[in-house]
Design an enzyme around this catalytic site. Structure first.
Site, PDB file in Angstrom:
ATOM      1  CG  HIS A  74      -0.001 -23.810  18.973  1.00 53.38           C
ATOM      2  ND1 HIS A  74       0.100 -22.797  19.900  1.00 53.38           N
ATOM      3  CD2 HIS A  74      -0.811 -24.750  19.538  1.00 53.38           C
ATOM      4  CE1 HIS A  74      -0.623 -23.096  20.964  1.00 53.38           C
ATOM      5  NE2 HIS A  74      -1.170 -24.282  20.772  1.00 53.38           N
ATOM      6  CG  ASN A 123      -3.833 -21.725  22.198  1.00 46.36           C
ATOM      7  OD1 ASN A 123      -4.334 -22.572  21.476  1.00 46.36           O
ATOM      8  ND2 ASN A 123      -3.423 -21.993  23.432  1.00 46.36           N
ATOM      9  CG  HIS A 143      -4.697 -32.312  22.049  1.00 47.45           C
ATOM     10  ND1 HIS A 143      -4.622 -31.675  20.831  1.00 47.45           N
ATOM     11  CD2 HIS A 143      -4.773 -31.330  22.976  1.00 47.45           C
ATOM     12  CE1 HIS A 143      -4.645 -30.364  21.001  1.00 47.45           C
ATOM     13  NE2 HIS A 143      -4.741 -30.129  22.297  1.00 47.45           N
TER      14      HIS A 143
END
Length: 411
Positions: free
Chosen positions: A252, A177, A387
């Protein structure tokens, strides 16, 4: 299919503009007096009892840098408020260097130094530098120096994750991450100041991630020990951890797909033969994630995690996953021309409108359950806009450019 959901239609562009304006208005109350970002509640009211974290503050500096390029009134003041927190306010560790993870309600330091947070400091610095804000260049220089000294491992071509506050003890955990957001930050550095060493670094990370992903049927192992041996059982007893969940995280895979395409197209320019295997890998990552996680459990939405065979583990729908699906489907359509990605995009936009947009208070619901009802076990409230705002911009930006650089070029 409504035209507002259709990629490249004027109605869709207008729809995204409306969402974008609402988001930018929603976030105005984030700054604390010392520059940290308050966690925002459901209606944008600051939740002052929650921690003020560096990664959120950096994201908000980035968000309002984008707002400044769009002419959003008040953006410059909000950028400067966040920069205060990062430069000479409550988040910068003047004694040990780098940035604290954050501050608690009473001002106490949250211990430790996070690669994830430092990557976002770099992103904030590049965006605010493009926005012409005072102190941004010095912030970027400092952030890069700290990152290079403590987080980047030149031999491995990867970054570590955690140090103690004093930078004297490194944690043994390694994860993707932080490396993913380091790729994002490195590409922004290369685009902003022209230092191509950081684009090369991004490629080194990407090449290793693709090796791990391709060996695992395009489900990316996220967690490793300090020898970079994957721990596929990490957090099996706490599978919905917000940063280290158990299993594969389809969101992801989707996000990596876009970043890999950005890196390949910016690195190889018009050399399609060299970029081709990376675009194919981006498609593999995206398609695996969508096949595993989209509408896989009886209701619309992308599940948070799956096991290593692609079965849902945590059924919650996180807003950031949808945002990245919107971005990556648009990018892959514009790169490949394949209609499936335009269809994916339209499906995601409809789902956004029907389930994830908060049409009353603004912003996006951050977490929904399996039946698309509001859930607040992992992400209560609406922590930040990063986001969601980017999902209103990236679908129509050049794929080979960082979003702040792309927007700044329009001025």
């Amino acid at each position: 299919m409504k035209e507002i959901y259709r990629l490249d239609s004027k109605e869709n562009k207008q729809f995204l503009e409306e969402i974008r304006n609402d988001l930018l208005i929603f976030g105005h109350r984030f700054p604390s007096p010392e520059g940290g970002s308050y966690y925002l509640g459901d209606d944008g009211t600051p939740w002052k009892e929650r921690d003020r974290e560096t990664w959120i503050t950096s994201r908000m500096a980035h968000v309002y840098s984008l707002g400044s390029f769009l002419g959003h009134e008040g953006s410059e003041t909000l950028i400067d408020a966040a920069l205060h927190g990062l430069i000479d306010g409550e988040l910068h560790d003047l004694k040990n260097g780098g940035w604290h993870a954050g501050r608690k309600q009473d001002g106490e330091i949250i211990p430790g130094k996070q690669c994830y947070a430092h990557a976002f400091v770099i992103l904030a610095a590049t965006s605010s530098l493009l926005a012409g804000r005072p102190g941004a260049k010095e912030l970027l220089d400092n952030a890069l120096a700290i990152y290079d000294q403590y987080f980047w491992n030149e031999e491995k071509g990867l970054s570590c994750d955690f140090w103690n506050t004093e930078f004297t003890e490194m944690d043994s955990y390694r994860g993707l991450n932080a490396n993913m957001h380091s790729v994002e930050a490195f590409l922004a550095v290369a685009d902003t100041i022209g230092d191509e060493r950081y684009r090369v670094r991004a490629g080194r990370i990407i090449n290793q991630v693709l090796k791990w992903a391709s060996d695992n049927d395009w489900r990316i192992p996220e967690h490793y020990n300090d020898s970079w041996i994957a721990d596929l059982e990490c957090n099996k007893e706490r599978p919905d951890d917000p940063f280290k969940p158990y299993g594969a995280t389809p969101g992801h895979g989707i996000e990596w797909a876009r970043l890999i395409a950005q890196w390949a197209l910016s690195t190889f320019k018009d050399d399609k033969e060299k970029s081709k295997p990376y675009i194919e890998a981006s498609e593999n990552l995206f398609n695996r994630a969508i096949e595993d996680a989209w509408n896989c459990d009886g209701a619309e939405g992308i599940v948070y995690t799956t096991d290593w065979e692609g079965n849902p583990v945590v059924h919650d729908r996180m807003h950031w996953t949808l945002a990245e699906a919107i971005n990556s489907s648009a990018c892959l359509y514009h790169i490949t021309g394949k209609e499936i990605y335009a269809k994916n995009y339209a499906d995601f936009m409809r789902y956004l409108d029907e389930c994830v947009l908060d049409h009353v208070h603004g912003s996006w619901f951050h977490q929904l359950d399996q039946k698309n009802h509001l859930l607040e076990t992992v992400w209560p409230g609406k922590s930040d806009l990063y986001h969601a705002l980017q999902a209103t911009l990236i679908p129509y930006a050049p794929v080979d450019l960082s979003i702040a650089k792309a927007l700044s070029g329009r001025l």
